[in-house]
Design an enzyme around this catalytic site. Structure first.
Site, short mmCIF file in Angstrom:
data_model
loop_
_atom_site.label_atom_id
_atom_site.label_comp_id
_atom_site.label_asym_id
_atom_site.label_seq_id
_atom_site.Cartn_x
_atom_site.Cartn_y
_atom_site.Cartn_z
N LYS A 488 -20.84 -3.10 -8.06
CA LYS A 488 -20.33 -1.74 -7.96
C LYS A 488 -18.81 -1.75 -8.10
O LYS A 488 -18.16 -2.79 -7.98
CB LYS A 488 -20.73 -1.11 -6.63
CG LYS A 488 -20.21 -1.84 -5.41
CD LYS A 488 -20.66 -1.18 -4.13
CE LYS A 488 -20.10 -1.92 -2.91
NZ LYS A 488 -20.45 -1.23 -1.65
N ARG A 585 -24.26 5.52 8.28
CA ARG A 585 -23.61 6.02 7.06
C ARG A 585 -24.67 6.67 6.19
O ARG A 585 -24.67 7.88 5.99
CB ARG A 585 -22.90 4.86 6.34
CG ARG A 585 -22.04 5.29 5.18
CD ARG A 585 -21.22 4.13 4.65
NE ARG A 585 -22.05 3.03 4.13
CZ ARG A 585 -21.57 1.91 3.64
NH1 ARG A 585 -20.25 1.69 3.62
NH2 ARG A 585 -22.37 0.96 3.17
N TYR A 711 14.33 5.22 -6.96
CA TYR A 711 14.30 6.59 -6.46
C TYR A 711 14.80 6.68 -5.01
O TYR A 711 14.49 5.82 -4.18
CB TYR A 711 12.86 7.12 -6.49
CG TYR A 711 12.34 7.42 -7.87
CD1 TYR A 711 12.92 8.40 -8.67
CD2 TYR A 711 11.25 6.71 -8.39
CE1 TYR A 711 12.44 8.67 -9.93
CE2 TYR A 711 10.76 6.97 -9.66
CZ TYR A 711 11.36 7.96 -10.43
OH TYR A 711 10.88 8.22 -11.68
N MET A 760 5.78 4.48 -10.82
CA MET A 760 4.46 4.64 -11.40
C MET A 760 4.09 3.47 -12.30
O MET A 760 2.97 2.97 -12.25
CB MET A 760 4.37 5.95 -12.19
CG MET A 760 3.00 6.18 -12.81
SD MET A 760 2.89 7.72 -13.75
CE MET A 760 2.95 8.93 -12.44
#
Length: 816
Positions: A488, A585, A711, A760
């Site tokens: 997964k 869950r 930044y 980013m």
């Protein structure tokens, strides 16, 4: 008895002292096989049913169906089931394989170099091949075939055309080297070093040294460093040749000076000052080069000639590399060398790939094989037919001259430049392409042309390490216990079909994904294993039916929805029932079991498995709760199974559970994050590191005292210094939490901190005092700077670090 390169099956039976049951006793044996999936030249192949991690007798039928007609076995087999076959019954199949190889070695009179040690065996072997193949016809171990099985398969390659063999031997415990020494029978011995690798099989380093030295009993010359020899250990060999960096030796290295690309070695040999310049700078490569230098001198090469050859050494890429190619292709880069044995290995890896319908081989001329060109390319043609290759692109004058031998889609070019000039006419699309070439053909240019262009941040995935981790968990299982592999979340960030292909090839029983689209992607990539979907959404039920995916049913609502959806004609559709025993869950609770048994439609549904999720298998303080969960599960299972006419598969253990709770294996276990090298229940070092995240330096800036970085002016260098901007940011999965010195990366082998905020697409590192330039490699995490270290830095778990690596980061898969 045969004195050549082939034997009849009757002769083999005599050599291994086995009992023969022959249909055609004159059948000729040329090829030894231990894996029913990796067959070549089946008409002349002999299958050894070795009992190792799997019992080879279980695959006799598969081998027979694939064309094998000659077998060595230790168990009774009903020969009447297999017409036109030959059988050799022995006490121990592995010993018989070694015995046959030892005989084959003994009838060939050639000089043989035997190599062992803790590290560097394969590199030394490959460099010696580069150094010695110009004036010798060399046979060598393919890749790192140095085990109890790999060594005899390597030695079996010897033919009458060879005059020099180079074989490596690796051991993991006492009692193994004696057999390998009998097989290799070296005349020159090389001990690379004795270090901590594989120490767990020995009482101490001295015991390991004595075991390894058994390879060299009877050698004419032993090459070694006194630094690796323990006091009181008797050394074999009629003649000793020593090397050292810090004490008197036959080759004493006095000075090592490096620049960015080269190392100058100054040494004393035979009372003379000698020198060599080598194209490597790391410590391991320098030591391995000195070992090769010593070997050349010990073999009688002139010091100047040895230095000339050492200067021309090239880096050895021992691993196949799987990357994304142009036009929806997958590209397998094995361009560092080409010989018939490594070609067969690479073709087997090509055949593991199911994501594309077409398989293409780009192959250069093969040289120094000990065979005539006609015999060699006839053998390659047969190999390509047996491996079901669809297209061949041959590069080189020899292979082009024998193109009529190949009966498949084909094209030929005299050299690499000619191919690159016409590559646009080749029409590559939706295929898996294996690039396999001798170093002199420069096939790295072919790979560069066919690779999909991406930015320089790369997640390298070591498929051998993943396979090793899988085998580690399988070794803990009782006979008959199945394995479900969790793939997964893009296989925990490591890949999709690339991981699933490997798991399918190595016989896991089930795969599990989180969502239907993950399962569909695997089906479209040719994965045929049963796939359990853990979060089946009603909107995706139709896709599950079409792609033969099996839903996890965890609530009455999901069950009702699925039953309502199923077409009337469908029967026995496979489902998996999840029980909630304490995770709270997903899953059925005890009070719902009675209603579940009523609602289950026994005609339309087939309950394949019933399972639960244990919440704290790795934590001793919760062991009583784990036992309580299992007790609840067993009661709920029995209630459900009683209402059915069969007993579904039982499974409760996750990765840590396999490590700590062997009594709860039941019928199947689920292995997830452990495949990728993480298990909180294990000590450090028991699993191998699978993933390495790399990036590169984009720019370097010199900052004055108190200038700021990034930044918000959050990064400050009070004393000034040097900043490297690297090509990774939070969009690549490198969390903003790593900013302002929290995170660290490896530059030139040294850990350096981040400076300022993580951007980013990039971030900045303080590389003050480090020799670094634009384009240099930067390690975000690897086996040295581990994912667990990064997770600790930002107070999270390894799962999050690994799964956060974004899809835009190129995955490169290595397989040795």
């Amino acid at each position: 008895m045969s004195k050549g390169d082939t034997y009849t099956v009757e002769q083999v039976a005599e050599i291994v002292q086995g009992k023969g049951f022959f249909c055609i006793k004159e059948a000729v044996i040329k090829n030894l096989v231990i894996d029913s999936r990796t067959l070549s030249n089946v008409n002349n192949a002999l299958f050894f049913a070795i009992k190792a991690q799997r019992n080879g007798h279980q695959f006799i039928n598969s081998a027979y169906q694939n064309g094998i007609r000659n077998f060595v076995v230790s168990e009774d087999v009903d020969h009447t089931k297999y017409p036109e076959t030959n059988w050799i019954k022995v006490d121990d199949v592995l010993s018989s394989l070694q015995q046959l190889a030892a005989y084959h070695r003994s009838v060939h009179q050639l000089e043989v170099i035997g190599i062992t040690g803790s590290n560097g065996k394969t590199i030394v072997k490959e460099w010696l091949y580069q150094l010695l193949s110009t004036d010798n016809n060399v046979v060598r171990s393919p890749k790192s075939y140095n085990s109890q099985i790999g060594v005899p398969l390597s030695v079996w390659q010897i033919n009458n055309g060879h005059n020099l063999g180079i074989f490596e031997a690796g051991i993991s415990t006492v009692g193994e080297m004696k057999q390998l020494a009998t097989v290799i029978q070296p005349s020159i011995g090389i001990l690379t070093n004795i270090r901590e690798a594989h120490d767990e099989g020995f009482k101490d380093k001295k015991e390991k040294l004595k075991e390894k030295l058994q390879l060299f009993e009877g050698v004419e010359t032993l090459v070694y460093s006194p630094a690796h020899i323990a006091d009181g250990v008797m050394l074999p060999g009629k003649r000793k040749f020593t090397w050292s960096f810090n004490q008197e030796a036959d080759l004493q290295v006095l000075e090592v000076s490096t620049d960015k690309t080269n190392t100058i070695l100054k040494a004393k040999y035979a009372d003379k000052d000698i020198e060599a310049t080598i194209p490597f700078t790391d410590a391991a490569a320098i030591e391995n080069t000195v070992i090769c230098w010593s070997t050349l001198l010990a073999m009688g090469y002139d010091a100047k000639q040895a230095a000339f050859r050492l200067a021309k050494l090239v880096k050895v890429g021992m691993r196949l590399q799987l990357i994304n190619g142009i036009d929806n292709c997958s590209l397998i880069d094995d361009s560092y060398s080409a010989d018939i044995s490594s070609l067969s290995i690479a073709l087997d890896f090509l055949n593991q790939q199911n994501q594309h319908p077409k398989r293409t081989l780009i192959l250069s001329d093969l040289h120094e094989t000990g065979k005539s060109a006609n015999e060699l390319y006839q053998e390659i043609s047969l190999l390509l037919k047996q491996k079901k290759i669809n297209r061949l692109i041959g590069i080189g004058e020899q292979i082009a001259a024998h193109q009529e031998l190949f009966d498949l889609e084909k094209s030929f070019f005299n050299n690499t430049a000619d191919f690159l000039a016409h590559v646009s006419q080749q029409s590559f699309n939706n295929e898996t392409i294996l690039v396999k070439g001798a170093r002199k053909f420069g096939f790295e240019l072919v790979v560069k042309r066919l690779a999909q262009k991406v930015h320089d941040t790369v997640l390298e995935v070591n498929l051998n390490a993943l396979l090793s981790n899988l085998q580690f968990y399988k070794s803990k299982l009782s006979t008959g216990v199945k394995t479900m592999a969790m793939v997964k979340a893009f296989s925990y960030g490591s890949g999709s079909f690339e991981i699933a292909n490997l798991l399918q090839y190595h016989k896991v029983d089930y795969l599990a994904v989180a969502y239907v689209d993950e399962g569909i992607a695997l089906r479209k990539a040719g994965i045929s294993l049963p796939i359990m979907v853990m979060s089946p959404e009603p909107s995706a039920f139709d896709a599950m039916l079409r792609y033969n995916l099996e839903p996890e049913i965890y609530s009455l609502e999901v069950l009702r929805s699925f039953l309502h959806f199923l077409p009337e004609e469908v029967t026995d559709f496979p489902i998996h029932i999840k029980l909630d025993t304490g995770m709270h869950r997903l899953g059925f609770e005890p009070q719902q079991i009675e209603e579940l048994t009523v609602l289950l439609d026994k005609e339309k549904l087939k309950v394949v498995s019933i399972f639960t999720h244990l919440v704290a298998t790795d934590d001793k303080q919760h062991d009583e709760f784990t036992k309580l969960q299992v007790s609840k599960y067993e009661k709920m299972y029995e209630t459900l199974a009683t209402s059915l006419t069969y007993r579904p598969i039982r499974h409760v253990l996750n990765t840590s559970g396999v490590s700590r709770w062997p009594n709860y294996q039941f019928d199947m276990v689920r292995v997830g994050i452990g495949l990728y090298g993480f298990d909180a229940a294990l000590a450090e070092g028991e699993l191998q590191t699978v993933a390495t995240l790399k990036t590169t330096v984009s720019q370097i800036k010199q900052l004055q005292p108190n200038e700021t970085v990034g930044y918000g002016r959050r990064g400050v260098l009070p004393n000034g210094g040097q900043i490297a901007t690297v090509k990774i940011g939070y969009a690549d999965g490198y969390s903003r939490s790593f900013g302002n010195g929290v995170g660290k990366m490896l530059v030139d082998g040294k850990l350096v901190p981040t400076v300022g905020s993580i951007c980013m697409d990039m971030c900045m590192l303080d590389v003050t005092g480090i020799d670094v330039k634009v384009g240099d490699e930067v390690i975000v995490f690897n086996e040295q700077h581990r994912i667990v270290d990064l997770a600790r830095e930002i107070h999270t778990i390894p799962y999050e670090i690994l799964t956060n690596v974004s899809q835009r980061v190129k995955r490169v898969y290595y397989y040795e």
